[in-house]
Design an enzyme around this catalytic site. Structure first.
Site, PDB file in Angstrom:
ATOM      1  N   ARG A  10       0.770  -1.089  -0.034  1.00 40.58           N
ATOM      2  CA  ARG A  10       0.005  -0.005   0.017  1.00 40.58           C
ATOM      3  C   ARG A  10       1.009   1.171   0.025  1.00 40.58           C
ATOM      4  O   ARG A  10       0.432   2.308  -0.609  1.00 40.58           O
ATOM      5  CB  ARG A  10      -1.045  -0.126   1.272  1.00 40.58           C
ATOM      6  CG  ARG A  10      -1.773   1.307   1.349  1.00 40.58           C
ATOM      7  CD  ARG A  10      -2.868   1.176   2.419  1.00 40.58           C
ATOM      8  NE  ARG A  10      -2.245   0.779   3.905  1.00 40.58           N
ATOM      9  CZ  ARG A  10      -1.702   1.831   4.767  1.00 40.58           C
ATOM     10  NH1 ARG A  10      -1.590   2.797   4.477  1.00 40.58           N
ATOM     11  NH2 ARG A  10      -1.056   1.448   5.948  1.00 40.58           N
ATOM     12  N   HIS A  12       4.227   1.575  -0.773  1.00 42.23           N
ATOM     13  CA  HIS A  12       5.390   1.762  -1.574  1.00 42.23           C
ATOM     14  C   HIS A  12       5.326   1.152  -2.892  1.00 42.23           C
ATOM     15  O   HIS A  12       6.221   1.586  -3.843  1.00 42.23           O
ATOM     16  CB  HIS A  12       6.479   1.107  -0.841  1.00 42.23           C
ATOM     17  CG  HIS A  12       6.879   1.582   0.251  1.00 42.23           C
ATOM     18  ND1 HIS A  12       7.274   2.862   0.630  1.00 42.23           N
ATOM     19  CD2 HIS A  12       6.858   1.060   1.433  1.00 42.23           C
ATOM     20  CE1 HIS A  12       7.448   3.056   1.989  1.00 42.23           C
ATOM     21  NE2 HIS A  12       7.177   1.868   2.505  1.00 42.23           N
ATOM     22  N   LYS A  40       3.753  12.451   7.351  1.00 42.68           N
ATOM     23  CA  LYS A  40       4.742  11.452   6.947  1.00 42.68           C
ATOM     24  C   LYS A  40       5.964  12.451   6.178  1.00 42.68           C
ATOM     25  O   LYS A  40       5.505  12.911   5.208  1.00 42.68           O
ATOM     26  CB  LYS A  40       4.533  10.325   6.276  1.00 42.68           C
ATOM     27  CG  LYS A  40       5.585   9.496   6.509  1.00 42.68           C
ATOM     28  CD  LYS A  40       5.051   7.944   5.731  1.00 42.68           C
ATOM     29  CE  LYS A  40       6.262   7.032   5.722  1.00 42.68           C
ATOM     30  NZ  LYS A  40       6.162   5.853   5.232  1.00 42.68           N
ATOM     31  N   PRO A  41       7.018  12.599   6.565  1.00 48.08           N
ATOM     32  CA  PRO A  41       8.069  13.550   6.054  1.00 48.08           C
ATOM     33  C   PRO A  41       8.580  12.919   4.796  1.00 48.08           C
ATOM     34  O   PRO A  41       8.692  13.881   3.677  1.00 48.08           O
ATOM     35  CB  PRO A  41       9.145  13.466   7.025  1.00 48.08           C
ATOM     36  CG  PRO A  41       8.968  12.327   7.807  1.00 48.08           C
ATOM     37  CD  PRO A  41       7.644  12.047   7.939  1.00 48.08           C
ATOM     38  N   VAL A  42       8.691  11.622   4.487  1.00 45.33           N
ATOM     39  CA  VAL A  42       9.265  11.091   3.331  1.00 45.33           C
ATOM     40  C   VAL A  42       8.549   9.800   3.135  1.00 45.33           C
ATOM     41  O   VAL A  42       8.533   8.919   4.043  1.00 45.33           O
ATOM     42  CB  VAL A  42      10.784  10.975   3.315  1.00 45.33           C
ATOM     43  CG1 VAL A  42      11.398  10.286   2.117  1.00 45.33           C
ATOM     44  CG2 VAL A  42      11.359  12.148   3.966  1.00 45.33           C
ATOM     45  N   ASN A  43       8.241   9.470   1.895  1.00 38.58           N
ATOM     46  CA  ASN A  43       7.572   8.310   1.424  1.00 38.58           C
ATOM     47  C   ASN A  43       8.142   8.001  -0.168  1.00 38.58           C
ATOM     48  O   ASN A  43       8.130   8.836  -0.957  1.00 38.58           O
ATOM     49  CB  ASN A  43       5.994   8.148   1.689  1.00 38.58           C
ATOM     50  CG  ASN A  43       5.739   6.833   1.552  1.00 38.58           C
ATOM     51  OD1 ASN A  43       5.980   5.969   2.190  1.00 38.58           O
ATOM     52  ND2 ASN A  43       4.920   6.367   0.295  1.00 38.58           N
ATOM     53  N   THR A  44       8.325   6.770  -0.307  1.00 35.64           N
ATOM     54  CA  THR A  44       8.928   6.345  -1.699  1.00 35.64           C
ATOM     55  C   THR A  44       8.019   5.350  -2.071  1.00 35.64           C
ATOM     56  O   THR A  44       7.462   4.568  -1.715  1.00 35.64           O
ATOM     57  CB  THR A  44      10.214   5.835  -1.514  1.00 35.64           C
ATOM     58  OG1 THR A  44      11.106   6.735  -0.758  1.00 35.64           O
ATOM     59  CG2 THR A  44      10.649   5.405  -2.974  1.00 35.64           C
ATOM     60  N   LYS A  65      21.585   0.126   8.977  1.00 36.57           N
ATOM     61  CA  LYS A  65      21.985   1.061   9.686  1.00 36.57           C
ATOM     62  C   LYS A  65      21.583   0.974  11.184  1.00 36.57           C
ATOM     63  O   LYS A  65      22.267   1.127  12.175  1.00 36.57           O
ATOM     64  CB  LYS A  65      21.752   2.561   9.117  1.00 36.57           C
ATOM     65  CG  LYS A  65      23.000   2.793   8.072  1.00 36.57           C
ATOM     66  CD  LYS A  65      22.985   4.402   7.830  1.00 36.57           C
ATOM     67  CE  LYS A  65      23.742   4.782   6.611  1.00 36.57           C
ATOM     68  NZ  LYS A  65      22.926   5.389   5.495  1.00 36.57           N
ATOM     69  N   ARG A  84       8.283  13.916  -0.816  1.00 37.30           N
ATOM     70  CA  ARG A  84       9.069  14.800   0.455  1.00 37.30           C
ATOM     71  C   ARG A  84       8.136  16.022   0.988  1.00 37.30           C
ATOM     72  O   ARG A  84       7.707  16.753   0.130  1.00 37.30           O
ATOM     73  CB  ARG A  84      10.347  15.409  -0.025  1.00 37.30           C
ATOM     74  CG  ARG A  84      11.553  15.497   0.929  1.00 37.30           C
ATOM     75  CD  ARG A  84      12.850  15.728   0.205  1.00 37.30           C
ATOM     76  NE  ARG A  84      13.238  14.338  -0.061  1.00 37.30           N
ATOM     77  CZ  ARG A  84      14.231  14.023   0.769  1.00 37.30           C
ATOM     78  NH1 ARG A  84      14.702  14.716   1.793  1.00 37.30           N
ATOM     79  NH2 ARG A  84      14.684  12.853   0.392  1.00 37.30           N
ATOM     80  N   HIS A 118       9.606  -3.427   4.845  1.00 37.37           N
ATOM     81  CA  HIS A 118       9.792  -1.887   5.154  1.00 37.37           C
ATOM     82  C   HIS A 118      10.861  -1.370   4.256  1.00 37.37           C
ATOM     83  O   HIS A 118      11.625  -2.152   3.696  1.00 37.37           O
ATOM     84  CB  HIS A 118      10.412  -2.150   6.639  1.00 37.37           C
ATOM     85  CG  HIS A 118      11.040  -0.553   7.035  1.00 37.37           C
ATOM     86  ND1 HIS A 118      10.042   0.342   7.291  1.00 37.37           N
ATOM     87  CD2 HIS A 118      11.915  -0.142   7.418  1.00 37.37           C
ATOM     88  CE1 HIS A 118      10.577   1.223   7.678  1.00 37.37           C
ATOM     89  NE2 HIS A 118      11.719   1.278   7.894  1.00 37.37           N
TER      90      HIS A 118
HETATM   91  P1  5GP Z   1      17.123  12.794   3.496  1.00 38.84           P
HETATM   92  O1  5GP Z   1      17.283  12.159   2.141  1.00 38.84           O
HETATM   93  O2  5GP Z   1      16.191  13.864   3.661  1.00 38.84           O
HETATM   94  O3  5GP Z   1      18.707  12.848   4.022  1.00 38.84           O
HETATM   95  O4  5GP Z   1      16.609  11.604   4.225  1.00 38.84           O
HETATM   96  C1  5GP Z   1      15.362  11.082   4.054  1.00 38.84           C
HETATM   97  C2  5GP Z   1      15.274   9.806   4.792  1.00 38.84           C
HETATM   98  O5  5GP Z   1      14.097   9.005   4.576  1.00 38.84           O
HETATM   99  C3  5GP Z   1      16.450   8.630   4.276  1.00 38.84           C
HETATM  100  O6  5GP Z   1      16.819   8.064   5.536  1.00 38.84           O
HETATM  101  C4  5GP Z   1      15.516   7.658   3.687  1.00 38.84           C
HETATM  102  O7  5GP Z   1      16.060   6.376   3.787  1.00 38.84           O
HETATM  103  C5  5GP Z   1      14.183   7.605   4.222  1.00 38.84           C
HETATM  104  N1  5GP Z   1      13.163   7.321   3.412  1.00 38.84           N
HETATM  105  C6  5GP Z   1      12.921   7.353   2.174  1.00 38.84           C
HETATM  106  N2  5GP Z   1      11.881   6.932   1.755  1.00 38.84           N
HETATM  107  C7  5GP Z   1      11.430   6.316   2.787  1.00 38.84           C
HETATM  108  C8  5GP Z   1      10.126   5.581   2.925  1.00 38.84           C
HETATM  109  O8  5GP Z   1       9.082   5.197   2.002  1.00 38.84           O
HETATM  110  N3  5GP Z   1       9.567   5.230   4.268  1.00 38.84           N
HETATM  111  C9  5GP Z   1      10.673   5.520   5.324  1.00 38.84           C
HETATM  112  N4  5GP Z   1      10.473   5.052   6.590  1.00 38.84           N
HETATM  113  N5  5GP Z   1      11.690   6.105   4.983  1.00 38.84           N
HETATM  114  C10 5GP Z   1      12.327   6.637   3.702  1.00 38.84           C
END
Ligand code: 5GP
Length: 123
Positions: A10, A12, A40-44, A65, A84, A118
């Site tokens: 759902r 990703h 949510k700050p970031v999602n791919t 990590k 973002r 994840h």
């Molecule tokens: P930045 O690029 O701002 O330094 O970090 C963004 C962070 O968000 C990275 O640690 C990256 O791994 C993480 N991130 C990117 N996409 C997702 C996602 O879909 N879910 C989660 N939990 N983290 C993500």
């Protein structure tokens, strides 16, 4: 109840989309119900066939990590969209920037079958 594997799909997976527009993330974050509260700050989102994404679990072990579970990195670059949160955006008006990229992705996997649960990040 939604399994972690279902939640991964759902949040990703979007295999059938190849071209995204500027409004993609705002639409998809709402449609897939991943905005959260606070936003949510970031999602791919991943634009590759599901079998190719599932195959990442079967090879490509890499150190994680922060988590204890095994991480797996794709052997080829994948088409992804990085969503973002824009600065100053406040729930429920989560406003996202849409960025298309081609990167190696890293996931954790669990279960039997051993499938992605994840999204860790992209490199
Ligand atoms: P930045 O690029 O701002 O330094 O970090 C963004 C962070 O968000 C990275 O640690 C990256 O791994 C993480 N991130 C990117 N996409 C997702 C996602 O879909 N879910 C989660 N939990 N983290 C993500």
């Amino acid at each position: 109840k939604e399994t972690q594997a279902d939640e991964f799909l759902r949040q990703h997976m979007d295999p059938d989309t190849s071209k995204v527009t500027a409004s993609y993330c705002n639409t998809m974050m709402k449609l897939r119900n991943v905005m959260g509260e606070p936003c949510k700050p970031v999602n791919t989102f991943i634009h590759e066939p599901l079998r190719d994404v599932q195959a990442i679990c079967l090879k490509g072990d890499v150190p994680c990590k922060n988590t204890k579970s095994d991480c797996h990195q794709s052997s080829s670059k994948m088409r992804i969209t990085d969503c973002r949160l824009k600065k100053g955006s406040i729930y429920p008006q989560c406003d996202y920037e849409t960025q298309q990229k081609r990167k190696y992705i890293i996931v954790t996997c669990e279960g039997n079958p051993y499938v992605p649960v994840h999204f860790v990040g992209s490199v």
